[in-house]
Design a protein around this motif. Structure first.
Motif, PDB file in Angstrom:
ATOM      1  N   PRO A  94      77.728  41.932  20.182  1.00  0.00           N
ATOM      2  CA  PRO A  94      78.568  41.200  21.146  1.00  0.00           C
ATOM      3  C   PRO A  94      78.100  39.678  21.029  1.00  0.00           C
ATOM      4  O   PRO A  94      79.023  38.820  21.416  1.00  0.00           O
ATOM      5  N   ALA A  95      76.775  39.523  20.999  1.00  0.00           N
ATOM      6  CA  ALA A  95      76.279  38.061  20.722  1.00  0.00           C
ATOM      7  C   ALA A  95      77.035  37.282  19.763  1.00  0.00           C
ATOM      8  O   ALA A  95      76.986  36.115  19.875  1.00  0.00           O
TER       9      ALA A  95
ATOM     10  N   LEU B  85      74.942  37.074  32.174  1.00  0.00           N
ATOM     11  CA  LEU B  85      75.050  37.937  31.020  1.00  0.00           C
ATOM     12  C   LEU B  85      73.834  38.667  30.826  1.00  0.00           C
ATOM     13  O   LEU B  85      72.803  38.116  30.612  1.00  0.00           O
ATOM     14  N   GLY B  86      73.884  39.992  31.329  1.00  0.00           N
ATOM     15  CA  GLY B  86      72.632  40.706  30.934  1.00  0.00           C
ATOM     16  C   GLY B  86      72.459  41.304  29.513  1.00  0.00           C
ATOM     17  O   GLY B  86      73.481  41.874  29.012  1.00  0.00           O
ATOM     18  N   VAL B  87      71.452  41.121  29.085  1.00  0.00           N
ATOM     19  CA  VAL B  87      71.047  41.833  27.765  1.00  0.00           C
ATOM     20  C   VAL B  87      69.897  42.963  27.778  1.00  0.00           C
ATOM     21  O   VAL B  87      69.094  42.500  28.465  1.00  0.00           O
ATOM     22  N   THR B  88      69.971  44.147  27.450  1.00  0.00           N
ATOM     23  CA  THR B  88      69.151  44.981  27.659  1.00  0.00           C
ATOM     24  C   THR B  88      68.447  45.518  26.386  1.00  0.00           C
ATOM     25  O   THR B  88      69.130  45.718  25.277  1.00  0.00           O
TER      26      THR B  88
ATOM     27  N   SER C  21      60.564  39.709  27.039  1.00  0.00           N
ATOM     28  CA  SER C  21      61.542  38.557  27.184  1.00  0.00           C
ATOM     29  C   SER C  21      61.307  37.888  26.015  1.00  0.00           C
ATOM     30  O   SER C  21      62.519  37.162  25.291  1.00  0.00           O
ATOM     31  N   LYS C  22      60.252  37.249  25.573  1.00  0.00           N
ATOM     32  CA  LYS C  22      59.930  36.722  24.274  1.00  0.00           C
ATOM     33  C   LYS C  22      60.543  37.384  22.957  1.00  0.00           C
ATOM     34  O   LYS C  22      61.335  36.481  22.195  1.00  0.00           O
ATOM     35  N   ARG C  23      60.380  38.795  23.026  1.00  0.00           N
ATOM     36  CA  ARG C  23      60.929  39.414  21.766  1.00  0.00           C
ATOM     37  C   ARG C  23      62.190  39.327  21.775  1.00  0.00           C
ATOM     38  O   ARG C  23      62.976  39.312  20.850  1.00  0.00           O
ATOM     39  N   LEU C  24      62.996  39.680  23.109  1.00  0.00           N
ATOM     40  CA  LEU C  24      64.459  39.782  23.143  1.00  0.00           C
ATOM     41  C   LEU C  24      65.220  38.374  22.547  1.00  0.00           C
ATOM     42  O   LEU C  24      66.139  38.436  21.870  1.00  0.00           O
ATOM     43  N   ARG C  25      64.452  37.251  23.221  1.00  0.00           N
ATOM     44  CA  ARG C  25      65.110  35.980  23.043  1.00  0.00           C
ATOM     45  C   ARG C  25      64.707  35.159  21.587  1.00  0.00           C
ATOM     46  O   ARG C  25      65.495  34.367  21.258  1.00  0.00           O
ATOM     47  N   GLU C  26      63.769  35.892  20.802  1.00  0.00           N
ATOM     48  CA  GLU C  26      63.577  35.404  19.581  1.00  0.00           C
ATOM     49  C   GLU C  26      64.761  36.051  18.758  1.00  0.00           C
ATOM     50  O   GLU C  26      65.248  35.449  17.794  1.00  0.00           O
TER      51      GLU C  26
ATOM     52  N   PHE D 185      67.940  37.398  20.208  1.00  0.00           N
ATOM     53  CA  PHE D 185      69.181  36.771  20.646  1.00  0.00           C
ATOM     54  C   PHE D 185      69.135  35.803  21.648  1.00  0.00           C
ATOM     55  O   PHE D 185      68.590  36.086  22.982  1.00  0.00           O
ATOM     56  N   PRO D 186      68.972  34.409  21.340  1.00  0.00           N
ATOM     57  CA  PRO D 186      68.900  33.564  22.303  1.00  0.00           C
ATOM     58  C   PRO D 186      69.707  33.556  23.362  1.00  0.00           C
ATOM     59  O   PRO D 186      70.876  34.143  23.453  1.00  0.00           O
TER      60      PRO D 186
END
Length: 488
Positions: free
Chosen positions: A82-83, A418-421, A470-475, A477-478
């Motif tokens: 979805p991103a 917007l929540g990302v799990t 959080s770091k891993r997720l945003r690397e 999916f910004p």
């Protein structure tokens, strides 16, 4: 053709198991959570899907990319997160945001397959003509009894006579005249899903007449989406008094208030009490849901029988997939999904290939709906598509202990956030972002708290885990912002 197929087999050894390029029978079910015999459930009667599981492999930890029908289906059929699709709501078509995309079925069509959609594959009314060789087909049979159809007609007529605008869902919609559950004294084919199966079987028989033409046939069933309406014989399979109610009828503790919510569509049906539901009514809901599952299961059985009878089974890959999970009393939520928790994002996934080495086995490998596009592409020996963002599950089909994903990802917008799990082997981590607001987090220990009853994100001992996740997720999916084009 012989030389082409020889080269095909040399390039893709799995093809040696097939007499020609393999067919795909893709079966989808709406709102079916992994509550089947093949998933270890002892209440639900699902002999036909269980039989399919014996032919194939059950993915016990499969996850959709959003727990909402249209975005989930668009993500799976596009092979994109979805991103990337930027579709988080029901309404827009995929090509609104990605006009030049090549979807999963379109990729097969472009490589010589006859592709067809019967029933609910994309969301009804939100289809994609470029994906299919012929336009998508939808049954015109009703989902409800004749008496309910008359009640709906009366409701609509009276509303129009009063000049009242009739919304699609919720208060004042036609759902207000439809019961949440109903046992109908009729044959399977008298209702929508049975009619879809009849037409799918006819399509399989047509394909059997021309075995040299490979096909990608997608068959979608509307059940067990509320209203839970099915032929009475499926209700007769169950003893309502023996059905077990959820043991966690409370909201996730410590979760952000906006996050710990689900949809309320169920409350808009004719016979649903407002406020707390009495226990007898809860049992009726479960009864209807299980009967609807068994109704779908019977249609799956008819499709499998048709494959066997036509001889297509020996050359057809079968996928059974549901578009997300579902709540039936857990966390006080009924007939809903609409969030980032385990119960909403975990779905059914069974993949069966003819003569597969590990038929009848289960795997705990993390799987995502976006993985289906590269998986089927590889299994059928098609050229890889650089646009597909998932990972092929073929290594897991070859070895149930293999791992292709270190996490599964899902999205949901709520209250402007917007929540990302990120679902890992041990944890479910959720990060909620909203312009001008502080970032919110949820963290659930999937080993000790598989139903996400307690958010432990605020515990000091988990600070480093939150930071690392959080770091891993945003690397990967910004941070994104949820923009609803339909919002006024």
């Amino acid at each position: 053709m012989r030389l082409t197929y020889l080269l095909f087999c040399l390039a893709f050894p799995l093809a040696a198991a097939f007499s020609s390029p393999p067919n795909i029978l893709f079966i989808a079910s709406d709102d079916m959570r992994p509550q089947l015999g093949c998933y270890g459930d002892t209440t639900v009667k699902s002999p036909n899907i269980d039989a399919l599981a014996k032919r194939g492999m059950v993915f016990q930890r499969s996850y959709v990319q959003q727990a909402l029908c249209s975005p989930s289906r668009i993500s799976m059929l596009s092979g994109r997160y979805p991103a990337t699709t930027e579709i988080f709501e029901i309404g827009r078509t995929l090509r609104t945001t990605m006009p030049d995309i090549t979807t999963l079925p379109q990729h097969f069509k472009n490589n010589g397959y006859h592709t067809r959609s019967l029933g609910k594959i994309y969301h009804v009314g939100i289809d994609d003509d470029a994906s299919w060789t012929v336009p998508a087909w939808h049954s015109q049979k009703p989902r409800t009894s004749a008496a309910t159809q008359e009640a709906v007609k009366k409701f609509m007529s009276e509303a129009r006579a009063k000049g009242v605008e009739i919304p699609k869902n919720g208060k004042g919609s036609r759902n207000n005249a439809i019961p949440a559950f109903e046992a109908v004294d009729c044959d399977d084919a008298d209702l929508l899903d049975g009619d879809t199966a009849v037409n799918a079987i006819a399509q399989l028989k047509e394909h059997a007449k021309n075995p040299a033409q490979p096909f990608f046939l997608a068959v979608g069933f509307a059940n067990p989406h509320v209203p839970w309406i099915s032929p009475k014989k499926y209700w007769d399979l169950y003893d309502r008094s023996a059905l077990k109610l959820a043991t966690n009828e409370f909201l996730p503790k410590g979760a952000p208030q906006f996050a710990a919510t689900s949809g309320n569509d169920f409350r808009g049906y004719a016979n649903v009490p407002q406020g707390d539901l009495p226990e007898p009514f809860k049992r009726e809901c479960l009864h209807g849901y299980y009967a609807a599952i068994s109704y779908v299961d019977a249609q799956v059985g008819r499709l499998l029988a048709a494959l066997d009878e036509t001889g297509l089974a020996k050359n057809t890959i079968i996928v059974f997939w549901s578009d997300h999970g579902y709540y039936m009393g857990e966390h006080t939520w009924w007939g809903s999904k609409h969030n980032n928790y385990e119960g909403a994002t975990r779905n059914c996934l069974v993949i069966a290939t003819p003569g597969m080495k590990h038929a009848g086995e289960k795997t705990d490998a993390l799987a995502q709906s976006v993985d289906l596009a590269p998986t089927l592409t590889e299994l059928c020996g098609l050229p890889a598509s650089t646009g597909f963002q998932g990972r092929s599950l073929k290594p897991v089909l070859d070895d149930p202990n293999a791992t292709v994903n270190d996490a599964a990802y899902s999205w949901y917008p709520k209250a402007g956030y917007l929540g990302v799990t990120m679902r890992t082997d041990k944890w479910r981590f959720v990060e909620w972002t909203k312009p001008g607001a502080a970032t919110e987090h949820e963290l659930y220990n999937m080993v000790h708290d598989p139903q996400n009853n307690l958010n432990v994100a605020a515990k000091p001992e988990h600070a480093k885990i939150i930071e690392a996740f959080s770091k891993r997720l945003r690397e990967k999916f910004p941070v994104q912002e949820f923009k609803n084009p339909q919002a006024k």
